[in-house]
Each structure stands twice: as structure tokens, then as C-alpha cells.
Design a protein around this motif. Structure first.
Motif, PDB file in Angstrom:
ATOM      1  N   GLY A   1      40.345  38.194  44.733  1.00 19.60           N
ATOM      2  CA  GLY A   1      40.811  38.077  43.358  1.00 19.60           C
ATOM      3  C   GLY A   1      41.683  39.226  42.924  1.00 19.60           C
ATOM      4  O   GLY A   1      42.056  40.081  43.725  1.00 19.60           O
ATOM      5  N   PRO A   2      42.020  39.244  41.647  1.00 19.54           N
ATOM      6  CA  PRO A   2      43.048  40.153  41.162  1.00 19.54           C
ATOM      7  C   PRO A   2      42.661  41.605  40.863  1.00 19.54           C
ATOM      8  O   PRO A   2      43.568  42.394  40.624  1.00 19.54           O
ATOM      9  CB  PRO A   2      43.523  39.470  39.876  1.00 19.54           C
ATOM     10  N   PRO A   3      41.378  42.006  40.856  1.00 21.87           N
ATOM     11  CA  PRO A   3      41.121  43.382  40.417  1.00 21.87           C
ATOM     12  C   PRO A   3      41.829  44.418  41.293  1.00 21.87           C
ATOM     13  O   PRO A   3      41.849  44.295  42.516  1.00 21.87           O
ATOM     14  CB  PRO A   3      39.599  43.530  40.555  1.00 21.87           C
ATOM     15  N   PRO A   4      42.413  45.424  40.680  1.00 23.28           N
ATOM     16  CA  PRO A   4      43.180  46.410  41.427  1.00 23.28           C
ATOM     17  C   PRO A   4      42.320  47.496  42.080  1.00 23.28           C
ATOM     18  O   PRO A   4      42.762  48.120  43.037  1.00 23.28           O
ATOM     19  CB  PRO A   4      44.083  47.035  40.370  1.00 23.28           C
ATOM     20  N   ARG A   5      41.133  47.743  41.573  1.00 19.06           N
ATOM     21  CA  ARG A   5      40.343  48.877  42.056  1.00 19.06           C
ATOM     22  C   ARG A   5      38.878  48.473  42.193  1.00 19.06           C
ATOM     23  O   ARG A   5      38.434  47.539  41.522  1.00 19.06           O
ATOM     24  CB  ARG A   5      40.432  50.026  41.032  1.00 19.06           C
TER      25      ARG A   5
ATOM     26  N   ALA B   1      43.095  43.268  26.923  1.00 17.93           N
ATOM     27  CA  ALA B   1      43.423  43.872  28.211  1.00 17.93           C
ATOM     28  C   ALA B   1      44.833  43.478  28.645  1.00 17.93           C
ATOM     29  O   ALA B   1      45.569  44.294  29.207  1.00 17.93           O
ATOM     30  CB  ALA B   1      42.412  43.448  29.263  1.00 17.93           C
TER      31      ALA B   1
ATOM     32  N   GLU C   1      47.970  42.097  36.560  1.00 14.86           N
ATOM     33  CA  GLU C   1      47.681  41.486  35.285  1.00 14.86           C
ATOM     34  C   GLU C   1      48.938  41.351  34.422  1.00 14.86           C
ATOM     35  O   GLU C   1      49.195  40.306  33.819  1.00 14.86           O
ATOM     36  CB  GLU C   1      46.689  42.381  34.571  1.00 14.86           C
TER      37      GLU C   1
ATOM     38  N   GLN D   1      36.214  39.513  43.076  1.00 14.03           N
ATOM     39  CA  GLN D   1      34.948  39.663  43.795  1.00 14.03           C
ATOM     40  C   GLN D   1      34.785  41.087  44.315  1.00 14.03           C
ATOM     41  O   GLN D   1      35.754  41.709  44.755  1.00 14.03           O
ATOM     42  CB  GLN D   1      34.885  38.683  44.958  1.00 14.03           C
TER      43      GLN D   1
ATOM     44  N   HIS E   1      38.493  35.880  36.121  1.00 15.49           N
ATOM     45  CA  HIS E   1      39.509  35.347  37.039  1.00 15.49           C
ATOM     46  C   HIS E   1      38.994  35.428  38.467  1.00 15.49           C
ATOM     47  O   HIS E   1      39.757  35.662  39.400  1.00 15.49           O
ATOM     48  CB  HIS E   1      40.830  36.095  36.902  1.00 15.49           C
ATOM     49  N   SER E   2      37.714  35.277  38.616  1.00 15.86           N
ATOM     50  CA  SER E   2      37.000  35.310  39.892  1.00 15.86           C
ATOM     51  C   SER E   2      37.383  36.465  40.814  1.00 15.86           C
ATOM     52  O   SER E   2      37.626  36.269  41.995  1.00 15.86           O
ATOM     53  CB  SER E   2      37.078  33.975  40.625  1.00 15.86           C
TER      54      SER E   2
ATOM     55  N   SER F   1      45.864  41.337  44.140  1.00 20.61           N
ATOM     56  CA  SER F   1      45.884  42.533  43.306  1.00 20.61           C
ATOM     57  C   SER F   1      46.887  43.535  43.864  1.00 20.61           C
ATOM     58  O   SER F   1      47.033  43.681  45.068  1.00 20.61           O
ATOM     59  CB  SER F   1      44.499  43.157  43.269  1.00 20.61           C
TER      60      SER F   1
ATOM     61  N   ILE G   1      46.960  35.427  41.935  1.00 19.25           N
ATOM     62  CA  ILE G   1      47.843  36.546  42.256  1.00 19.25           C
ATOM     63  C   ILE G   1      47.023  37.627  42.964  1.00 19.25           C
ATOM     64  O   ILE G   1      45.939  37.976  42.503  1.00 19.25           O
ATOM     65  CB  ILE G   1      48.495  37.097  40.968  1.00 19.25           C
TER      66      ILE G   1
ATOM     67  N   HIS H   1      39.966  44.590  36.429  1.00 17.89           N
ATOM     68  CA  HIS H   1      41.138  43.758  36.177  1.00 17.89           C
ATOM     69  C   HIS H   1      41.418  43.653  34.687  1.00 17.89           C
ATOM     70  O   HIS H   1      42.397  44.205  34.199  1.00 17.89           O
ATOM     71  CB  HIS H   1      40.932  42.370  36.793  1.00 17.89           C
ATOM     72  N   ALA H   2      40.570  42.950  33.954  1.00 15.32           N
ATOM     73  CA  ALA H   2      40.818  42.806  32.524  1.00 15.32           C
ATOM     74  C   ALA H   2      39.570  43.086  31.705  1.00 15.32           C
ATOM     75  O   ALA H   2      39.491  42.715  30.541  1.00 15.32           O
ATOM     76  CB  ALA H   2      41.360  41.423  32.211  1.00 15.32           C
TER      77      ALA H   2
END
Ligand code: HEM
Ligand code: FES
Lengths: 220, 437
Positions: free
Chosen positions: A171-175, B165, B318, A159, A156-157, B305, B303, A137-138
Motif C-alpha cells: 500500500g501507499p504509506p511512505p514510512r 492529511a 498522497e 500494510q 487505503h489498505s 509509496s 499507487i 500515509h494519511a
């Protein structure tokens, strides 16, 4: 009133000034933009900044044990952080921590717990698995979840489930976290290949492929 | 001496123009002044800090804990200098005052802005000052974030990593912009000098220029007048002159503010660099931004992903959460004066309850900010057992939409109710007055 009527000038004074100012502004802006380019220093791929490559040995990253070679018995279902250690041109050992995104997460699960989509042939014996420890994510460093359900990113939590190829389970991670192929050589854990998918901070496969080529050329 | 100066500099004209400016007397008019005084104290304490701070992330031996000759304990010079500042007499205090004051400045600016919004002081002719105020708010937040990074402890390191980032998540140009802004691929050798330049030269310069413009416009256009001025002298400027009546009030206020913040700083530590330690790969659990950015953080946390490819660029959660969403919020705030279509000049501060829709919209807006900020505590909410990993996002999303909606209608309802009661009262007393005749 004027006695001499001006011959109609080719260009009025107002127009001349406007054009002159416009040109100055344009030239000024372009030169400023080129100056901006200098704000962005050139990147040099030194051995300490290279990604984990084939043959690198995995060493401890925690402060107290930094640089010690990781033994199988050090590993468990609790996350152990590792750096890849390679060699520079003169054959000296280099811990590749000049690029903080090289930090790795290692786990050893009882046989049978690691399942698809983990790339099982890239693990040691279906028990030991290595992932990039950098959140897709970041880019925060991911830790064990305090609930005991996989890994959780403190930022940003986000998981991840390390038993299932570190796929995103919240949570927000894309991959998923990129898996690093490893093998056991003697009692050392050794990198078998580049990350199996693109790791953070890469955003496109083409860039990642290009980067792998560049690294291979540099090392050759 | 006055005469001598006046002959040369025409001080008396300055006096007529600026020093006699009338200041309305009402406590809500002090909020802007508090913001101004905080900026001044920040600049003064910032200069003192800059005298001892070392803007560099090259590694030096930690003189407090040098390690051994073969394995020296290396820490970034900036972190080391923060340790040294802490060890100076009153050094830790100085850092705390600077840091607390930064929080007070943003807080005062936010409340000041609420005052302007709820009393309609942003209306014609004062739209420009509303926009300048918005810029001041944005640049104060940027200044505070860059300042946060300067001590370069593990907390600062993780913060700047996320900031990098976020910059890098801009489609197409992100990576280039991030490298140009933060001196190379993270963490570039020049990152601290670069951020130091922003924090003590570029951003304070922008803040001072904007503040100057804000003040000049305010003097030119005059304050809106509080309601009592209408009764005292209709359409006349009422208030105490800057020289000499307002000056002592301001001085007292400035000293009181500084005193309170020092007291605060003496008892409540802030950003304990020793505790976080130098930058490392160990993550900090439940890392949070300062309170005024918590809503962005909360939005990022809930939000889902996604990735969306467009002409070779990548638009991700993001970018949307950390740049597009705050961009929309800022754009809405910028648009506030344009939503008002009065053509008359605004003289008097309005009673918020006479404008229920504006009041309710404002309350709903802040309610949403607060819910989003609470969403920033998602990990804590989950570990405390209030929410589960499975339902947290859904519940937080529902609250984000529901709470503002409920507060909107509640405010409108309450205002209408009070007005109906008041009118009924008036009718009744009128009826009684007749009956008494
Ligand atoms: C205008 C002149 C200013 C100067 C010269 C200045 C200078 C500095 C310096 C040298 C530091 C590093 C201190 C350390 O080692 O901890 C610092 C930190 C900081 N500054 Fe400023 N600053 C200025 C204005 C501001 C403003 C306007 C804000 C916010 C609105 C701000 C917020 C901060 C914050 C939050 C820190 C982190 C402090 C810490 O954690 O110790 N500064 N500043
Ligand atoms: S950086 Fe990991 S969730 Fe945002």
C-alpha cells in the motif's frame, strides 16, 4: 477643434486610472492575505497534546477500559491500543489524548519473533513492542489485518509488519510506523524515550527534532 | 394587475427576453434541470436542518445516554444534535432526503455532462458554459464532502482526518494551508464551525452564483437543437416556450424527483450516525468516500509509496494520488472544448456515432474511472480471494490501462462496422431501386 492645445500632461487619464486601480488591488490583496492569517489559530502545546515522553505510563485506550493502566497480561499478538499518560504542572495525571496522533499500538509476541529492523533494545525483553498506531500515509488509525498477516490500515489498505519494525509491506504509506521505546517498571509499561523515528504527521526530520526540543524545554 | 406591474417594472420585456425561451423537447435535456431541482431541494432541506443543527465540536453530555456523574458520557455537540435531529418527528427523514439528494445532484450533473460531451454541445460558442459546468461539478463535490463531515460521527471524523492529511500533503505550504482551512492543527477546536461556514454559506453561495451564470448563458446562447429540429425548420429555434408550456413539465419533473427521493429516503437509511458512534480512535473497517470520489480513492490505494524531496518540500504518493492525478483529470475535462477546432457555431446536437473518436475517448475515460473505482474496493477484492496482497496492485494497474484501451478500440470498431453495414444497405437498396425501374 479645441482652441487650447493641452500642454502634454505628465500622465494620461487612462494611465492614472490604471495605476490607481492596480495599487488598490495590490493593497486589497495584501490585506486579504493578512486576514487569511487569522484563519489559522495559534497552537498551544498543553500537557494533553504533548507527545509521549520519558516516564509516561501506558494506559488502555479502548472505550470500556479507558485510563486503566496496562498490564503485561493484557497483551498478546492482537493489537491493544494505548494512550500515554503523563503529569501536568500540578502533578495530576493527564491522558495525552488531546492529540489524537498519540494513539499507540502494543503487541506481545513470543520471544524470538520480533526481529530486525525492530529496535530490540527499545522493546521489553524482545517481547513487548510499542508503535505509533497512526498510518504514515494519511493518518488513519491502523488495525490488525483480517487476513492475520500483520497490520492493515482501513483507509487505503496500507500494510505493516509489526514483527519487523512495522515496515511497510503493502500500500501507499511512505514510512514504517514509528517505534516507541518502552520499558517495564514494576508492572507498568513506561515510555523510555521519544519515538525512535519521526511519527505522523511530521514530514521532515528537522521539524521533528525541533519539536522534540520544544517539548523538552516546555517540560523542563 | 399585470398592467399595473408592467407600467412600473416593464414585465413584458422580461417576458419577451426570458419567459418565452424555447426549450427543445427531448428527455436528455432534462438532466440539467434535475440537477437544478436537486440544488433547490438541497437548499430547502438544508435550511430546515440548519435550524436544529448545532455547529460545534465541543463536548457535551449525551442526553440520550448520560453516563454517570463521575464519568459522564461526553460527545461532540454536532454529533449530539444529529442524534437529536434523528429523534425529531421526520428528522431522520429530513437528513436522509438531504443526503440522498446530494447524491442525485452529483449523479445528474455527471450524466448531464456526458450528454453535453457526447452530442458535441460544448463546441463554440458554448465553451464558457462547459467550464462553468466543470466548476459546478467540482464545487458540488466539495459541498457534499463538507456536508458529510457535519454530523461528526466516527465516519465523518475519519473522513475529515483524511481530507486534512490530503491538504497537508501539498509540498511546502501544505501544513499551513491545512491549518488555515480547518481551524488549526487537527482536530482543532473550531473545525466544525469552520466546515459549517463552508457548507452552508461559502459553497452554496458559490454554487448559486455559478448556477445563475450557467442559466443566463444558456438563455443567451440557446440550447443546441436536437436533430429533429433540423427537419422541422432548418436553422430555426424549435421548442416549447418556458411560459407556460415548459413550466408544467418542469413542475412535474421537480415534484416527481422529490417524491422519488423521499420514497427512497423512507426505505434506505443513509449515514446512520448512531451506528458509527462519536469520533474515536477505533478505525472503521473499509471506510469509503462517496461514489463520485471513489476513483481518487482507488488511485490512492494502488499507487506505490514514494517520497521525493525537492527544495525542502516533500512530494509524496498522497499528493500525487489525491491532488495531482485528479488535477490532471480535471484539466483534461476543462480542455475538452479547446481540442475542438471548428470555427462554425454549433446549432445542432450531433449524433455521437458520427464522431467515433470523441465517442470512443469518452467511453474509454469513463471505463478508466470505473476501473479505478473498483480499485477502491481493493481490500474487499483481497479478502474475497479474487486477488492476493501480492498481485492486487499489478493486476489493478494493468486493468486500469487495458480496459480503457480495449473499450476505445471496441467502440471505434463497432461504430465503423455499423456505418459500413448501413452504407452497404444503402448501396444495395439503391441498386434494387434501379433494378425496379
Ligand atoms: C445550500 C444550502 C445548504 C444548507 C443550508 C445545508 C445544511 C446542512 C446541514 C445543517 C447539515 C447537517 C445535517 C446533519 O446533522 O446530518 C448538512 C448535511 C449535509 N449536506 Fe447540506 N446544506 C446545503 C446544501 C447542500 C448541498 C448543495 C449539498 C451537496 C451537493 C449538501 C450535502 C450535504 C450532505 C452530504 C450532508 C450530510 C448529511 C448527513 O449525513 O446527515 N448540502 N447540510
Ligand atoms: S491512511 Fe493508511 S493507507 Fe492511507
Amino acid at each position: 477643434m479645441t482652441r487650447y492645445k493641452k500642454q502634454d500632461p505628465e500622465i494620461t487619464r487612462r494611465k492614472f486610472i490604471n495605476v490607481a486601480m492596480g495599487t488598490t488591488a495590490a493593497v486589497g490583496t495584501v490585506s486579504l492575505v493578512s486576514a487569511l492569517g487569522t484563519a489559522n489559530p495559534v497552537f498551544r502545546l498543553t500537557p494533553d497534546k504533548a507527545p509521549p515522553v520519558k516516564g509516561d505510563v501506558l494506559v488502555h485506550a479502548s472505550e470500556s477500559k479507558e485510563g486503566q493502566i496496562i498490564k503485561v497480561s493484557d497483551l498478546s499478538d492482537q493489537l491493544v491500543r494505548a494512550w500515554p499518560m503523563g503529569k501536568d504542572k500540578d502533578g495530576n495525571n493527564v491522558i495525552r489524548k488531546g492529540e489524537p496522533n498519540n494513539i499507540l499500538a502494543l503487541y506481545r509476541f513470543p520471544k524470538g519473533q520480533l526481529v530486525e529492523p525492530t529496535k530490540l533494545d527499545a522493546t521489553v525483553n524482545g517481547e513487548i513492542v510499542a508503535y505509533s498506531d497512526i498510518c504514515t500515509h494519511a493518518g488513519c488509525s491502523v488495525a490488525d489485518s483480517d487476513q492475520g498477516d500483520g497490520m492493515k490500515c482501513p483507509c487505503h489498505s496500507g500494510q505493516y509488519d509489526p514483527k519487523r519494525g512495522c515496515k511497510v509491506i503493502g500500500g501507499p504509506p511512505p514510512r514504517p510506523l514509528a517505534q516507541l521505546p518502552i520499558k517495564l517498571e514494576g508492572d507498568q509499561l513506561v515510555v523510555a524515550d521519544f519515538f525512535a523515528s519521526m511519527p505522523y504527521p511530521f514530514l521532515s526530520e528537522t521539524e521533528w527534532e525541533k519539536f522534540k526540543k520544544e517539548v523538552e524545554e516546555q517540560l523542563a | 394587475m399585470n398592467q399595473w406591474l408592467d407600467d412600473r417594472l416593464h414585465i413584458s420585456r422580461l417576458n419577451d427576453k426570458f419567459l418565452r425561451k424555447a426549450f427543445p423537447v427531448h428527455h436528455s435535456f432534462f438532466l440539467g434541470e434535475i440537477t437544478l431541482f436537486s440544488l433547490i431541494v438541497l437548499i430547502l432541506t438544508g435550511i430546515l436542518l440548519a435550524l436544529s443543527y448545532e455547529p460545534s465540536n465541543s463536548l457535551v453530555v449525551n442526553t440520550f445516554d448520560p453516563g454517570t456523574v463521575t464519568k459522564p458520557n461526553l460527545v461532540p455537540a454536532a454529533y449530539h444534535s444529529a442524534l437529536k435531529i434523528n429523534a425529531m418527528p421526520f428528522g431522520d427523514m429530513l437528513r436522509r432526503v438531504h443526503h440522498w439528494m446530494a447524491n442525485i445532484m452529483v449523479a445528474a450533473a455527471v450524466i448531464h455532462m456526458m450528454r453535453i460531451y457526447f452530442t458535441g454541445a460544448f463546441k463554440k460558442p458554448r465553451e464558457i458554459n462547459w467550464w462553468i459546468g466543470m466548476l459546478l461539478l467540482i464545487f458540488s463535490a466539495l459541498t457534499a464532502v463538507t456536508g458529510y463531515i457535519l454530523p461528526y460521527d466516527n465516519y465523518a471524523y475519519n473522513t475529515v482526518k483524511v481530507v486534512y492529511a490530503i491538504t497537508g500533503s501539498i509540498p511546502w505550504v501544505g501544513e499551513w494551508v491545512a491549518q488555515a482551512a480547518f481551524a488549526g492543527k487537527f482536530p482543532g477546536a473550531g473545525i466544525i464551525p469552520r466546515i459549517y461556514g463552508y457548507h452552508i454559506m461559502l459553497l452554496p453561495g458559490i454554487l448559486l452564483a455559478l448556477t445563475g451564470a450557467h442559466m443566463l448563458l444558456m438563455i443567451k446562447q440557446k440550447h443546441t437543437q436536437p436533430q429533429y429540429a433540423k427537419r422541422v425548420a432548418y436553422k430555426k429555434i424549435v421548442g416549447v416556450p418556458f411560459m407556460t408550456q415548459q413550466t408544467p413539465i418542469m413542475l412535474v419533473l421537480a415534484l416527481l424527483l422529490t417524491g422519488l427521493v423521499m420514497l427512497f429516503a423512507a426505505f434506505i437509511p443513509v449515514h446512520p450516525v448512531e451506528f458509527f458512534g462519536p469520533p474515536s480512535t477505533t478505525p472503521i473497517n473499509n471506510i469509503k468516500p462517496d461514489w463520485y470520489l471513489l476513483w481518487v480513492f482507488g488511485a490512492l490505494a494502488i499507487i506505490p509509496s514514494f517520497e521525493w524531496h525537492l527544495f525542502g518540500g516533500l512530494i509524496g504518493a498522497e499528493f500525487v494520488g489525491a491532488l495531482v492525478l485528479p488535477g490532471i483529470v480535471m484539466a483534461l475535462m476543462f480542455a475538452v472544448p479547446m481540442l475542438d477546432r471548428t470555427t462554425e457555431h454549433q446549432y445542432y446536437a450531433e449524433n455521437p456515432t458520427n464522431h467515433p473518436v470523441r465517442l470512443a475517448a469518452g467511453v474509454a475515460f469513463f471505463a478508466m474511472m470505473i476501473v479505478l473505482s473498483v480499485a477502491g474496493y481493493k481490500p474487499e477484492l483481497i479478502s474475497s480471494g479474487l486477488l492476493t496482497t501480492g498481485n492486487a496492485n499489478t493486476i489493478l494497474w494493468i486493468l486500469t490501462l487495458l480496459v480503457p484501451a480495449v473499450s476505445y478500440f471496441a467502440v471505434i470498431g463497432i461504430v465503423r462496422g455499423i456505418r459500413a453495414l448501413r452504407e452497404a444497405d444503402e448501396r444495395e437498396s439503391l441498386a434494387h431501386a434501379h433494378a425496379d425501374d
